[in-house]
Design a protein around this motif. Structure first.
Motif, PDB file in Angstrom:
ATOM      1  N   PHE A  38      -9.017 -22.269 -32.937  1.00 36.16           N
ATOM      2  CA  PHE A  38      -7.671 -22.658 -32.519  1.00 36.16           C
ATOM      3  C   PHE A  38      -7.716 -23.202 -31.095  1.00 36.16           C
ATOM      4  O   PHE A  38      -7.229 -24.311 -30.813  1.00 36.16           O
ATOM      5  N   GLY A  39      -8.321 -22.447 -30.185  1.00 36.91           N
ATOM      6  CA  GLY A  39      -8.361 -22.837 -28.782  1.00 36.91           C
ATOM      7  C   GLY A  39      -9.186 -24.087 -28.531  1.00 36.91           C
ATOM      8  O   GLY A  39      -8.804 -24.951 -27.726  1.00 36.91           O
ATOM      9  N   VAL A  40     -10.310 -24.220 -29.224  1.00 34.91           N
ATOM     10  CA  VAL A  40     -11.209 -25.348 -29.002  1.00 34.91           C
ATOM     11  C   VAL A  40     -10.602 -26.656 -29.492  1.00 34.91           C
ATOM     12  O   VAL A  40     -10.846 -27.722 -28.928  1.00 34.91           O
ATOM     13  N   SER A  41      -9.801 -26.607 -30.540  1.00 33.36           N
ATOM     14  CA  SER A  41      -9.305 -27.840 -31.166  1.00 33.36           C
ATOM     15  C   SER A  41      -7.985 -28.344 -30.592  1.00 33.36           C
ATOM     16  O   SER A  41      -7.559 -29.461 -30.922  1.00 33.36           O
ATOM     17  N   LEU A  42      -7.324 -27.596 -29.730  1.00 37.02           N
ATOM     18  CA  LEU A  42      -5.993 -27.970 -29.262  1.00 37.02           C
ATOM     19  C   LEU A  42      -5.963 -29.286 -28.487  1.00 37.02           C
ATOM     20  O   LEU A  42      -5.148 -30.172 -28.769  1.00 37.02           O
ATOM     21  N   ILE A  43      -6.838 -29.429 -27.489  1.00 39.95           N
ATOM     22  CA  ILE A  43      -6.789 -30.632 -26.648  1.00 39.95           C
ATOM     23  C   ILE A  43      -7.225 -31.882 -27.414  1.00 39.95           C
ATOM     24  O   ILE A  43      -6.526 -32.906 -27.371  1.00 39.95           O
ATOM     25  N   PRO A  44      -8.371 -31.847 -28.134  1.00 40.60           N
ATOM     26  CA  PRO A  44      -8.725 -33.037 -28.919  1.00 40.60           C
ATOM     27  C   PRO A  44      -7.636 -33.420 -29.924  1.00 40.60           C
ATOM     28  O   PRO A  44      -7.365 -34.608 -30.126  1.00 40.60           O
ATOM     29  N   SER A  45      -7.000 -32.420 -30.540  1.00 44.65           N
ATOM     30  CA  SER A  45      -5.955 -32.713 -31.524  1.00 44.65           C
ATOM     31  C   SER A  45      -4.709 -33.281 -30.852  1.00 44.65           C
ATOM     32  O   SER A  45      -4.050 -34.182 -31.396  1.00 44.65           O
ATOM     33  N   GLY A  46      -4.361 -32.747 -29.681  1.00 41.22           N
ATOM     34  CA  GLY A  46      -3.231 -33.295 -28.939  1.00 41.22           C
ATOM     35  C   GLY A  46      -3.457 -34.744 -28.568  1.00 41.22           C
ATOM     36  O   GLY A  46      -2.567 -35.594 -28.710  1.00 41.22           O
ATOM     37  N   ARG A  47      -4.671 -35.042 -28.112  1.00 49.30           N
ATOM     38  CA  ARG A  47      -5.025 -36.422 -27.765  1.00 49.30           C
ATOM     39  C   ARG A  47      -4.997 -37.323 -28.997  1.00 49.30           C
ATOM     40  O   ARG A  47      -4.446 -38.428 -28.975  1.00 49.30           O
ATOM     41  N   ALA A  48      -5.568 -36.836 -30.117  1.00 58.25           N
ATOM     42  CA  ALA A  48      -5.584 -37.634 -31.350  1.00 58.25           C
ATOM     43  C   ALA A  48      -4.166 -37.904 -31.834  1.00 58.25           C
ATOM     44  O   ALA A  48      -3.860 -39.009 -32.304  1.00 58.25           O
ATOM     45  N   GLY A  49      -3.272 -36.915 -31.710  1.00 54.27           N
ATOM     46  CA  GLY A  49      -1.881 -37.113 -32.102  1.00 54.27           C
ATOM     47  C   GLY A  49      -1.186 -38.137 -31.228  1.00 54.27           C
ATOM     48  O   GLY A  49      -0.393 -38.955 -31.713  1.00 54.27           O
ATOM     49  N   ALA A  92      -4.632 -24.876 -37.491  1.00 55.90           N
ATOM     50  CA  ALA A  92      -3.537 -24.527 -36.568  1.00 55.90           C
ATOM     51  C   ALA A  92      -3.657 -25.293 -35.264  1.00 55.90           C
ATOM     52  O   ALA A  92      -2.655 -25.751 -34.702  1.00 55.90           O
ATOM     53  N   GLY A  93      -4.888 -25.434 -34.775  1.00 56.05           N
ATOM     54  CA  GLY A  93      -5.103 -26.180 -33.536  1.00 56.05           C
ATOM     55  C   GLY A  93      -4.786 -27.653 -33.676  1.00 56.05           C
ATOM     56  O   GLY A  93      -4.450 -28.317 -32.686  1.00 56.05           O
ATOM     57  N   MET A  94      -4.878 -28.174 -34.903  1.00 55.10           N
ATOM     58  CA  MET A  94      -4.541 -29.584 -35.138  1.00 55.10           C
ATOM     59  C   MET A  94      -3.039 -29.825 -35.125  1.00 55.10           C
ATOM     60  O   MET A  94      -2.554 -30.786 -34.521  1.00 55.10           O
ATOM     61  N   PHE A  95      -2.270 -28.958 -35.801  1.00 56.93           N
ATOM     62  CA  PHE A  95      -0.830 -29.254 -35.899  1.00 56.93           C
ATOM     63  C   PHE A  95      -0.007 -28.723 -34.734  1.00 56.93           C
ATOM     64  O   PHE A  95       1.055 -29.267 -34.413  1.00 56.93           O
ATOM     65  N   SER A  96      -0.485 -27.682 -34.065  1.00 56.10           N
ATOM     66  CA  SER A  96       0.324 -27.032 -33.040  1.00 56.10           C
ATOM     67  C   SER A  96       0.705 -27.938 -31.866  1.00 56.10           C
ATOM     68  O   SER A  96       1.885 -27.994 -31.484  1.00 56.10           O
ATOM     69  N   PRO A  97      -0.235 -28.682 -31.247  1.00 59.29           N
ATOM     70  CA  PRO A  97       0.171 -29.497 -30.087  1.00 59.29           C
ATOM     71  C   PRO A  97       1.061 -30.676 -30.436  1.00 59.29           C
ATOM     72  O   PRO A  97       1.692 -31.262 -29.547  1.00 59.29           O
ATOM     73  N   GLN A  98       1.126 -31.044 -31.710  1.00 56.46           N
ATOM     74  CA  GLN A  98       1.990 -32.164 -32.094  1.00 56.46           C
ATOM     75  C   GLN A  98       3.466 -31.818 -31.885  1.00 56.46           C
ATOM     76  O   GLN A  98       4.297 -32.700 -31.657  1.00 56.46           O
ATOM     77  N   VAL A  99       3.803 -30.528 -31.974  1.00 53.25           N
ATOM     78  CA  VAL A  99       5.190 -30.098 -31.804  1.00 53.25           C
ATOM     79  C   VAL A  99       5.654 -30.367 -30.369  1.00 53.25           C
ATOM     80  O   VAL A  99       6.687 -30.998 -30.138  1.00 53.25           O
ATOM     81  N   THR A 100       4.872 -29.883 -29.393  1.00 46.50           N
ATOM     82  CA  THR A 100       5.245 -30.117 -27.997  1.00 46.50           C
ATOM     83  C   THR A 100       5.201 -31.606 -27.669  1.00 46.50           C
ATOM     84  O   THR A 100       6.006 -32.096 -26.876  1.00 46.50           O
TER      85      THR A 100
END
Length: 451
Positions: A38-49, A92-100
């Motif tokens: 979850f923690g490792v994937s948050l920033i790359p996923s936020g950037r990809a989004g 979870a790390g992929m979809f979570s930062p898309q909300v903010t």
């Protein structure tokens, strides 16, 4: 669901250990593995989004999460369960930062504060309902299969989420928006793979040692600063060559964003382990069942949901003072919980802990929406997902470190023969200290803002 998957599993751990014959190390990884990916994937996923489209990344992450939850419920060995939990954390790390990111893009000013407050309400409800539902399911279906259905519950909820996201979310990509702004034409998709790899490796080296419970893993901490330094150099040079870096380092020049990250990251050192310690104390120390353990957090969550909405009218004018006051309220709730633990052997009812921790819930709900709004106040909308991922990553790192320190202290005192009550008190003293450290940073932030 991303937070239910953390709060709910605390209640299920004893039955998972019994049902699968899991070792203590297996049980620790049920929590740690999810938190790690979850923690490792948050920033790359936020950037990809930010680049590929937040709606698209949200659905992709949610599909992965649902499939992994299904695999968790059907797992026949601890190894398969932990593998599924790793994948679930990645989803979870992929979809979570898309909300903010979407809130940052489509709302401004007071509207954004209200949106983040409603987001905080959803978080509070999720954290509350997870342990209660899990406890009720285990009580109804028994320890052998109850925990499985607690995981399988995510399948219908996740499918509904996918359907609603498909109907409601925008799917325009950043590349399409830039092309439109330039009058059409081809705009190159730039995800900065080298920067992504370096930052992911840095986060992994920081988080893994606190979760692995292996002596060799601590050497990874030596590599973390070198990797972080290499990542910063790469991002600067990548931007200088006219590319879009994974993280625009100019984000850290926004004082509100920088201070908001520090405050929340330090706060999570303490608050993340509050209910994990409580669940262990109630079940292993006092011999309570899963349902009672789940219900004791209900007052906390109810007042947390209320305070996240209550704080909206104060955020834009007195938000930083509000954060300081709520930090002190959380510290008070923690100290009162220690007092109740002292009185339980003398005849005080255990459910009083639910009332004292309601103070923590009120503070946490108000801080969550206020700090999120203040931290993201100056962040450009096109960096919303990346910035949200950065903030959540620091919170996940704080949670991982705090869990390691606080639960390590708890188990250390139990193994030393001090008893569960004394161990609970020692762990909660550590939590109170972390909260007060965060309050100190919040005071500094408030004074800098006034200056």
């Amino acid at each position: 669901m991303s937070l239910m998957a953390i709060s709910a599993v605390n209640v299920a751990l004893p039955t998972i250990e019994h049902g699968l014959g899991a070792t203590p190390t297996d049980v620790q990884w049920i929590l740690s593995g999810y938190a790690l990916t979850f923690g490792v994937s948050l920033i790359p996923s936020g950037r990809a989004g930010d680049v590929m489209g937040r709606g698209t990344l949200f659905i992709a992450g949610l599909v992965l999460f649902v499939l992994a939850a299904l695999a968790c419920g059907l797992a026949t060995t601890p190894e398969l369960l932990n593998l599924a939990r790793l994948v679930q954390g990645l989803g979870a790390g992929m979809f979570s930062p898309q909300v903010t990111g979407m809130i940052q893009q489509y709302f401004t000013g007071g509207g954004r504060a209200k949106a983040f407050a409603l987001f905080g309400l959803v978080i509070s409800v999720a954290v509350a309902i997870g342990p209660v539902l899990t406890g009720a399911i285990i009580s109804a279906l028994g320890p052998e299969s109850g925990w499985r259905w607690a995981f399988l519950l995510y399948t219908p909820v996740g499918l509904l989420g996918i359907i609603l996201a498909t109907a409601w979310f925008p799917f325009e990509t950043e590349r399409a928006r830039r092309a439109a702004g330039r009058g059409g034409g081809r705009v190159r998709l730039d995800l900065d793979p080298v920067g992504t790899l370096l930052l992911t490796a840095t986060i992994l080296c920081v988080m893994f040692p606190f979760m692995a419970h292996a002596a060799w893993a601590w050497f990874l901490l030596l590599a973390a600063p070198l990797l972080a330094w290499g990542w910063m150099l790469w991002e600067k040079r990548y931007a200088a060559r006219g590319h879009d870096p994974m993280v625009d380092l100019n984000l850290f020049r926004f004082r509100s964003f920088r201070n908001g990250m520090l405050v929340s990251g330090t706060m999570f050192l303490g608050v993340a382990s509050t209910f994990a310690v409580l669940a262990l104390f109630l079940q292993s120390g006092l011999g309570l069942g899963a349902l009672e353990t789940g219900l004791i957090g209900l007052p906390n969550a109810i007042v947390s949901g209320y305070s996240s909405l209550w704080s909206v009218k104060y955020v834009m004018g007195r938000g930083r003072r509000l954060v300081v006051a709520m930090m002190l309220l959380m510290a008070l709730g923690t100290v009162l919980s220690i007092l109740v633990a002292v009185l339980i052997p003398l005849g005080a009812p255990w459910w009083l802990l639910g009332l004292t921790l309601a103070l923590n819930g009120f503070g946490m709900g108000a801080i969550g929406s206020a700090n999120q709004t203040l931290a993201m106040q100056s962040v450009p909308a096109r960096h919303g997902g990346t910035a949200g991922g950065l903030k959540q990553t620091l919170e996940r790192i704080g949670a991982a470190l705090g869990n390691a320190v606080v639960t390590g202290l708890l188990f250390g005192l139990v193994q030393a023969g001090m008893g569960w009550t004394f161990a609970f008190i020692g762990a909660y003293v550590a939590i109170a200290i972390f909260i007060l450290c965060a309050a100190t940073l919040a005071v500094v932030d408030e004074r800098q803002h006034r200056a």
